[in-house]
Design an enzyme around this catalytic site. Structure first.
Site, PDB file in Angstrom:
ATOM      1  N   SER A 176       0.788  -1.229   0.000  1.00 14.83           N
ATOM      2  CA  SER A 176       0.000   0.000   0.000  1.00 14.83           C
ATOM      3  C   SER A 176       0.816   1.272   0.000  1.00 14.83           C
ATOM      4  O   SER A 176       0.332   2.314  -0.447  1.00 14.83           O
ATOM      5  CB  SER A 176      -0.939   0.000   1.215  1.00 14.83           C
ATOM      6  N   HIS A 204      -5.582  -3.653  -2.242  1.00 16.73           N
ATOM      7  CA  HIS A 204      -5.379  -2.649  -3.282  1.00 16.73           C
ATOM      8  C   HIS A 204      -5.305  -3.247  -4.684  1.00 16.73           C
ATOM      9  O   HIS A 204      -5.089  -2.511  -5.650  1.00 16.73           O
ATOM     10  CB  HIS A 204      -4.098  -1.861  -2.986  1.00 16.73           C
ATOM     11  N   LYS A 236     -12.088   0.258  -0.817  1.00 22.67           N
ATOM     12  CA  LYS A 236     -11.171   0.871  -1.777  1.00 22.67           C
ATOM     13  C   LYS A 236     -11.823   0.845  -3.154  1.00 22.67           C
ATOM     14  O   LYS A 236     -12.711   1.632  -3.419  1.00 22.67           O
ATOM     15  CB  LYS A 236      -9.821   0.170  -1.695  1.00 22.67           C
TER      16      LYS A 236
END
Length: 392
Positions: A176, A204, A236
């Site tokens: 990240s 992610h 996300k």
């Protein structure tokens, strides 16, 4: 004897490590209002631009009208509603696995999976740059805990040679703070040779990576035999909230029976699950979002090279600019903000000392013109930035 909290806080301020919460006064989007200032937003993890998508918002509104605004109880009492059930089925199908299990946060999902699978007498091996939730899970599970060199299959192999009991290898899919990808094919091969399981937190990766947004496992063409434990977060690229673990029937039932963060937590609001079902549909059907993101990433990297910025080696929407000292990173972030651009400064202990950075994140809702504005501001601010800025 008393806690000297004031001194601790003063030390953090003096080291340029004090954190403050920007106050967001608008919905997520490429342009936001923060602390009363309208800014171009290059700090959000809303990679596909779904957090404020009208159809996702409408799905949540309809979900709240039908199911209320609270989960009411834990999943094992009376908090497991039809929207949760339907979303778990959809996530299982999306990941190509028999089952999926919902959690309220990614932190909880990681704690739950590691602590339910390994304990005293076992071994957990983690990448040095794993997310804090993974590292905390490794420390809390009671197993022998060791960290291998970042993305280094040979370093992992040496630790696997010393492992005992059930062994779990744990890695982020996309790191990240650096934006680089785990070398999953090599890591999985090492683990398989030693009879260890691999757990990947692809928080992610889901959305931006893979032909259908299926994340790093799809990106590398790997299956459940390679990665038995797959974790994803919904806050996300999905644009909503919560997390999930996907895997075999036995894995999910084990988590339901033994994972304390699952057993003893109220379920997420069912309306959130309704919204996520819609965002999953958009994630899968609107491939243009990933294609546009890829173009933005390529242009940013090209433009940064022309400026002379030290971008880290990332093919993802996470594009960190390595700055060095915390004071210097804060200064660069402040210069950009004066020009109407929001990019956060990431400092220790989130990243190693001396590697403070600006963490630029791109989304599918950024326009080409907005990206060019960022590049122009970066060139101007980089030229104004002092070469060195003492952290002391």
């Amino acid at each position: 004897m008393s806690f000297d909290l004031a001194s601790r806080l003063a030390e953090r301020r003096a080291a340029h490590l004090y954190r403050q919460r920007p106050l967001l006064q608008s919905p997520q989007g490429p342009e936001v209002v923060v602390d009363g200032q309208r800014l171009l937003n290059f700090s959000s993890n809303d990679y596909l631009g779904l957090a404020s998508h009208p159809e996702v918002v409408a799905a949540m509104r309809q979900g709240a009208a039908s199911w209320g605004v609270g989960g009411g109880a834990s999943h094992l009492v009376v908090g497991h509603s039809m929207p949760h059930h339907d979303l778990e089925l959809a996530l299982a199908e999306f990941t190509g696995r028999p089952r999926a299990l919902l959690f309220s946060t990614g932190y909880m999902a990681n704690l739950a999976a590691v602590t339910a699978l390994v304990g005293h007498g076992d071994t957990v091996l983690e990448d040095r740059l794993n997310h804090a939730s993974l590292l905390d899970a490794g420390l809390l599970c009671g197993a022998r805990f060791s960290r291998y060199l970042h993305n280094d299959a040979e370093s992992l192999g040496k630790r696997l040679d010393k492992a005992s009991g059930n062994t779990l290898v744990v890695t982020d899919g996309v790191f990240s703070m650096d934006g680089d990808l785990a070398d999953l094919p090599a890591l999985c091969a090492k683990a398989k040779q030693r009879g260890a399981w691999v757990m990947v937190d692809d928080a992610h990766g889901f959305g931006p990576l893979g032909a259908t947004g299926g994340g790093i496992v799809e990106h590398f063409g790997l299956g459940m035999d390679d990665v038995p434990v797959l974790v994803g977060t919904l806050g996300k690229a999905f644009g909503t909230a919560g997390a999930f673990v996907a895997g075999s029937e036995e894995l999910i039932e084990t988590l339901i029976q033994f994972a304390r963060p699952y057993i003893y937590t109220t379920s997420q609001p069912p309306a959130v699950a309704c919204a996520t079902l819609k965002s999953l549909e958009l994630l899968r059907s609107e491939g243009w979002r990933r294609e546009h993101l890829d173009r933005l990433v390529a242009r940013l990297r090209e433009g940064a090279a022309q400026i002379g910025l030290a971008l880290m080696d990332s093919p993802t929407p996470i594009q960190p600019v390595l700055v060095g000292s915390s004071a210097r990173a804060l200064r660069l972030s402040a210069l950009l903000r004066e020009r109407g651009i929001l990019v956060g400064a990431i400092r220790p202990p989130t990243v190693p000392a001396g590697s403070a950075r600006l963490r630029i994140t791109l989304t599918a809702t950024h326009s080409d013109a907005q990206l060019e504005r960022l590049l122009e501001a970066l060139a101007e601010c980089w030229a104004l930035l002092p070469k060195e800025c003492d952290d002391a």
